[in-house]
Enzyme design. Structure first.
Site, PDB file in Angstrom:
ATOM      1  N   ARG A   1       2.667   2.085   4.861  1.00 10.48           N
ATOM      2  CA  ARG A   1       3.160   2.516   3.723  1.00 10.48           C
ATOM      3  C   ARG A   1       4.584   2.925   3.627  1.00 10.48           C
ATOM      4  O   ARG A   1       4.948   3.285   4.634  1.00 10.48           O
ATOM      5  CB  ARG A   1       2.224   3.533   3.057  1.00 10.48           C
ATOM      6  CG  ARG A   1       0.633   3.172   2.732  1.00 10.48           C
ATOM      7  CD  ARG A   1      -0.092   4.262   2.286  1.00 10.48           C
ATOM      8  NE  ARG A   1      -1.511   3.820   2.043  1.00 10.48           N
ATOM      9  CZ  ARG A   1      -2.643   4.069   3.081  1.00 10.48           C
ATOM     10  NH1 ARG A   1      -2.253   4.706   3.987  1.00 10.48           N
ATOM     11  NH2 ARG A   1      -3.676   3.822   2.653  1.00 10.48           N
TER      12      ARG A   1
ATOM     13  N   TYR B   1      -7.973  -9.266  -0.004  1.00 11.50           N
ATOM     14  CA  TYR B   1      -7.054  -9.959   0.845  1.00 11.50           C
ATOM     15  C   TYR B   1      -7.836 -11.389   0.987  1.00 11.50           C
ATOM     16  O   TYR B   1      -7.110 -12.314   1.319  1.00 11.50           O
ATOM     17  CB  TYR B   1      -6.421  -9.557   1.762  1.00 11.50           C
ATOM     18  CG  TYR B   1      -5.709  -8.270   1.446  1.00 11.50           C
ATOM     19  CD1 TYR B   1      -4.432  -8.663   0.913  1.00 11.50           C
ATOM     20  CD2 TYR B   1      -6.092  -6.902   1.805  1.00 11.50           C
ATOM     21  CE1 TYR B   1      -3.756  -7.302   0.522  1.00 11.50           C
ATOM     22  CE2 TYR B   1      -5.263  -5.890   1.583  1.00 11.50           C
ATOM     23  CZ  TYR B   1      -4.049  -6.013   0.846  1.00 11.50           C
ATOM     24  OH  TYR B   1      -3.248  -5.028   0.288  1.00 11.50           O
TER      25      TYR B   1
END
Length: 354
Positions: free
Chosen positions: A207, A335
């Protein structure tokens, strides 16, 4: 110390009073490991103790806290600011008039165009505020008013079927992006730093906040890899690795420029922590140079890109979960929607029958 629900003379002043104290409680409970300006944080908390005169003043204090490293405060201040401007014009006489139905109406009318993730943030902020008030209010007789806000039946969320697939880059775009990382021009002292920062995110999937919080001592070289010790959400530790060949040149160049006074790997020219706004500026410039535009152009797209390619290459959801630091495997499951090979099997279902 506990306070009356209607702590001030007017509804607006009472609401601002509680917002001050709730935001202060968040500033003292959020992880402050990225904060180096402790004196500034103490000053902000002191200002909140005295009370904000306006919502704009409270928003500015929260902004200052975010800029010194308490990034998570935006999760609370942005929804609560919108709630403040929604409810004050209603002319309520007491905070006790706020109930589940009113909050559901606020969420329904103000968040319709937002993503499910942002809607969840609004719900989290409201629940946090009213649970805080439940615990902290008390009248002269020692009785407390309980709002008991749950928002369990709020129908504003579309569920996983209603979520948009996260923006990411395809392989042909990535080749242009990598070229643009090295060719996009920045000021000389920031050139290597910016390249290194973006490469760390795209090659590891960390992140932005995790990259900005990296300290020099969190990085060690192990053979042909650099190993990074990351502190993710909830201060949970995990490890990320990147091949030396991808970043060694930029790392060496940046360490020549970098001030040795700060523990952080990335810092401004004056030694202060970098902000997410700075990373967004870098991304915009690189993407423009590469001729790539997405619905969401922020650096978080790099994390989605890494995760998408990781799953496509290995078909291993557990690996995706571990690499990205997801607490729940279902978060990683998004995903699988990008797996064209699996979709081709579905496309072949009617072969030979039509």
């Amino acid at each position: 110390m506990r306070y009356k629900v209607d702590a001030k003379e007017s509804f607006e002043q009472s609401l601002l009073f509680w917002l001050d104290r709730f935001i202060k409680s968040k500033l003292t409970s959020l992880s402050n490991r990225h904060v180096e300006e402790n004196a500034k944080l103490s000053s902000i908390i002191g200002s909140l103790n005295h009370g904000s005169k306006t919502m704009e003043e409270l928003k500015e204090l929260a902004k200052e806290a975010r800029n010194i490293g308490l990034i998570g405060i935006n999760l609370f201040i942005n929804p609560l600011e919108k709630f403040y401007y929604y409810i004050v014009p209603m002319g309520l006489s007491s905070l006790k008039e706020i109930d589940e139905e009113l909050l559901s109406e606020f969420l329904a009318s103000q968040t319709g165009s937002l993503s499910d993730a942002t809607k969840k943030n609004y719900r989290i902020a409201l629940l946090g505020l009213f649970k805080f008030m439940d615990k902290q209010n008390e009248d002269e007789k020692g009785n407390s008013h309980q709002f008991r806000i749950e928002l369990k039946n709020w129908g504003g969320l579309g569920g996983r079927k209603g979520e948009k697939l996260p923006a990411h880059m395809y392989k042909e775009e990535l080749s242009r992006f990598f070229k643009a990382i090295d060719e996009t021009e920045f000021k000389p002292y920031a050139q290597a730093k910016n390249r290194l920062l973006i490469k760390l995110i795209i090659f590891t999937g960390m992140r932005v906040s995790e990259a900005l919080g990296l300290r020099v001592k969190d990085m060690v070289k192990d053979g042909e890899y650099f190993v990074f010790q990351i502190r993710g959400k909830g201060n949970k530790p995990r490890t990320a690795m990147i091949k030396c060949e991808h970043i060694e040149h930029d790392l060496h160049e940046w360490m020549e420029y970098r001030s040795s006074d700060s523990q952080l790997l990335f810092q401004s020219r004056t030694g202060k922590p970098l902000t997410q706004a700075y990373v967004s500026y870098i991304m915009d410039k690189i993407l423009m140079s590469a001729g790539i535009r997405k619905e969401k152009n922020g650096a978080h797209m790099l994390r989605h890109t890494f995760a998408t390619l990781l799953y496509q290459k290995n078909r291993d959801l557990i690996l995706v979960q571990e690499a990205l630091g997801h607490a729940d495997l279902n978060t990683s499951r998004i995903y699988t929607h990008f797996d064209k090979e699996r979709l081709k099997i579905a496309a072949d279902t009617m072969d030979g029958l039509s």
